[in-house]
Design an enzyme around this catalytic site. Structure first.
Site, PDB file in Angstrom:
ATOM      1  N   ASP A 156       0.842  -1.191   0.000  1.00 47.44           N
ATOM      2  CA  ASP A 156       0.000   0.000   0.000  1.00 47.44           C
ATOM      3  C   ASP A 156       0.883   1.248   0.000  1.00 47.44           C
ATOM      4  O   ASP A 156       1.674   1.460   0.931  1.00 47.44           O
ATOM      5  CB  ASP A 156      -0.896  -0.042   1.246  1.00 47.44           C
ATOM      6  CG  ASP A 156      -1.899   1.093   1.312  1.00 47.44           C
ATOM      7  OD1 ASP A 156      -1.694   2.121   0.651  1.00 47.44           O
ATOM      8  OD2 ASP A 156      -2.892   0.956   2.052  1.00 47.44           O
ATOM      9  N   ASP A 178      -7.246   4.535 -10.302  1.00 42.35           N
ATOM     10  CA  ASP A 178      -8.657   4.171 -10.326  1.00 42.35           C
ATOM     11  C   ASP A 178      -9.494   5.420 -10.069  1.00 42.35           C
ATOM     12  O   ASP A 178      -9.331   6.077  -9.042  1.00 42.35           O
ATOM     13  CB  ASP A 178      -8.931   3.128  -9.247  1.00 42.35           C
ATOM     14  CG  ASP A 178     -10.281   2.447  -9.423  1.00 42.35           C
ATOM     15  OD1 ASP A 178     -11.221   3.120  -9.909  1.00 42.35           O
ATOM     16  OD2 ASP A 178     -10.403   1.262  -9.081  1.00 42.35           O
ATOM     17  N   LYS A 182     -18.306   5.926  -8.980  1.00 39.72           N
ATOM     18  CA  LYS A 182     -19.507   6.141  -8.184  1.00 39.72           C
ATOM     19  C   LYS A 182     -19.295   7.239  -7.144  1.00 39.72           C
ATOM     20  O   LYS A 182     -18.257   7.292  -6.481  1.00 39.72           O
ATOM     21  CB  LYS A 182     -19.893   4.862  -7.455  1.00 39.72           C
ATOM     22  CG  LYS A 182     -20.371   3.729  -8.325  1.00 39.72           C
ATOM     23  CD  LYS A 182     -20.834   2.633  -7.385  1.00 39.72           C
ATOM     24  CE  LYS A 182     -21.175   1.369  -8.088  1.00 39.72           C
ATOM     25  NZ  LYS A 182     -21.581   0.344  -7.104  1.00 39.72           N
ATOM     26  N   ASP A 214      -7.372   9.584 -17.665  1.00 42.12           N
ATOM     27  CA  ASP A 214      -8.190   9.673 -18.874  1.00 42.12           C
ATOM     28  C   ASP A 214      -9.668   9.773 -18.503  1.00 42.12           C
ATOM     29  O   ASP A 214     -10.535   9.579 -19.356  1.00 42.12           O
ATOM     30  CB  ASP A 214      -7.945   8.462 -19.785  1.00 42.12           C
ATOM     31  CG  ASP A 214      -8.226   7.138 -19.090  1.00 42.12           C
ATOM     32  OD1 ASP A 214      -8.466   7.134 -17.859  1.00 42.12           O
ATOM     33  OD2 ASP A 214      -8.213   6.093 -19.772  1.00 42.12           O
ATOM     34  N   LYS A 252      -0.209   1.866 -24.600  1.00 44.09           N
ATOM     35  CA  LYS A 252      -1.077   1.422 -25.692  1.00 44.09           C
ATOM     36  C   LYS A 252      -2.544   1.715 -25.374  1.00 44.09           C
ATOM     37  O   LYS A 252      -3.337   2.017 -26.272  1.00 44.09           O
ATOM     38  CB  LYS A 252      -0.877  -0.070 -25.960  1.00 44.09           C
ATOM     39  CG  LYS A 252      -1.253  -0.995 -24.822  1.00 44.09           C
ATOM     40  CD  LYS A 252      -1.038  -2.450 -25.204  1.00 44.09           C
ATOM     41  CE  LYS A 252      -1.412  -3.389 -24.074  1.00 44.09           C
ATOM     42  NZ  LYS A 252      -1.206  -4.819 -24.433  1.00 44.09           N
ATOM     43  N   PHE A 253      -2.905   1.669 -24.083  1.00 44.37           N
ATOM     44  CA  PHE A 253      -4.282   1.962 -23.701  1.00 44.37           C
ATOM     45  C   PHE A 253      -4.595   3.446 -23.876  1.00 44.37           C
ATOM     46  O   PHE A 253      -5.677   3.822 -24.312  1.00 44.37           O
ATOM     47  CB  PHE A 253      -4.519   1.530 -22.254  1.00 44.37           C
ATOM     48  CG  PHE A 253      -4.284   0.070 -22.028  1.00 44.37           C
ATOM     49  CD1 PHE A 253      -5.201  -0.875 -22.478  1.00 44.37           C
ATOM     50  CD2 PHE A 253      -3.144  -0.386 -21.377  1.00 44.37           C
ATOM     51  CE1 PHE A 253      -4.992  -2.228 -22.280  1.00 44.37           C
ATOM     52  CE2 PHE A 253      -2.920  -1.739 -21.184  1.00 44.37           C
ATOM     53  CZ  PHE A 253      -3.848  -2.665 -21.636  1.00 44.37           C
TER      54      PHE A 253
END
Length: 272
Positions: A156, A178, A182, A214, A252-253
């Site tokens: 962590d 991340d 929500k 992104d 690549k993403f």
């Protein structure tokens, strides 16, 4: 310098929900380590997901040839005991412990992290990640390229940063964290005033915190938090995003997203 092209701040509107990332809150918390806080629930910024481990990653996690790259090869435990200084990890390396030091939080599978380390051989790089397939793959790439300026930690990042000295790191990188789409999970977003206090404590004066996303909603969320955080200055000026610097490789993403018309936002802040 990229000017803010929007007249309205997206953080005021509800974020879309991605049902593929829905999780049970009970899986995302753990008990505090302090005896005085044994009943306190600590909010995590990540969730360990089951991902495929290829043979190269598995080899790097088990073969002594790659052992020097992984500081705490604890096979999922993420035990950070005894890690109180990142610079000492390079004491016997060609760069030594006084070389510029970069910490990358959540390097994923490690492709861009290793590319950056290979491009700057006189800078030391430490990456911290919780997913064993990524840790293994990253160690494998470092070993096959014989890099001497890379160390990998399983665990962590916030807990690690709490254990490190003040004014210890030259750059801290957080790429594509991340976004926790929500609204009830916004508290799990890494960039928050509470977590940035922990991050900036370990940064040297003049050091950088560099993040990229992104996810537009999260981009403006981070811009708002960081612009109003005492002790950090927006390198591009308040209210502005940074152009993607040349030293951050395009994954690549990211390239796939840009081809589909998605945006990417970089933010670079300097510790006062």
């Amino acid at each position: 310098m990229t000017q803010n092209p929007h007249t309205e701040n997206p953080i005021d509107s509800p974020a879309p929900i991605n049902t593929d990332t829905q999780t049970d809150d009970k899986l995302l918390t753990h008990q505090a380590d302090s005896p005085n806080d044994k009943h306190k629930r600590i909010v995590k910024t990540f969730m360990k997901r089951r991902t495929h481990m290829n043979k190269n990653a598995e080899l790097a996690l088990t073969d002594p040839e790659f052992a020097d790259y992984i500081v705490n090869n604890s096979f999922g435990d993420g035990d950070l005991k005894g890690i109180h200084d990142l610079r000492v990890l390079f004491a016997n390396s060609p760069n030594g412990s006084d070389a510029p030091l970069t910490l990358e939080i959540g390097f994923g599978l490690g492709d861009s992290f290793i590319e950056m380390a290979a491009a700057e051989p006189t800078r030391n790089f430490v990456g911290i990640e919780v997913h064993e397939p990524g840790i293994g793959k990253c160690a494998y790439m470092a070993g096959t390229q014989a890099l001497s300026n890379v160390k990998i930690i399983n665990g962590d990042a916030i807990q690690l940063l709490k254990q490190l000295p003040e004014n210890h790191i030259d750059r801290i990188q957080l790429y594509f964290p991340d976004p926790w789409q929500k609204k009830r999970h916004y508290k799990r977003r890494f960039v928050s005033p509470e977590r940035m206090a922990i991050v900036t404590r370990s940064l040297k004066t003049g050091g950088w915190f560099h993040t990229a996303t992104d996810w537009e909603h999260y981009a403006f969320w981070m811009l708002d938090v960081l612009d109003h955080f005492d002790g950090l200055t927006n390198q591009s000026g308040a209210g502005n995003f940074a152009d993607r610097p040349d030293f951050r490789p395009m994954t690549k993403f990211e390239r796939r997203g840009l081809d589909r018309g998605h945006g990417v936002w970089d933010l670079i802040y300097i510790k006062d």
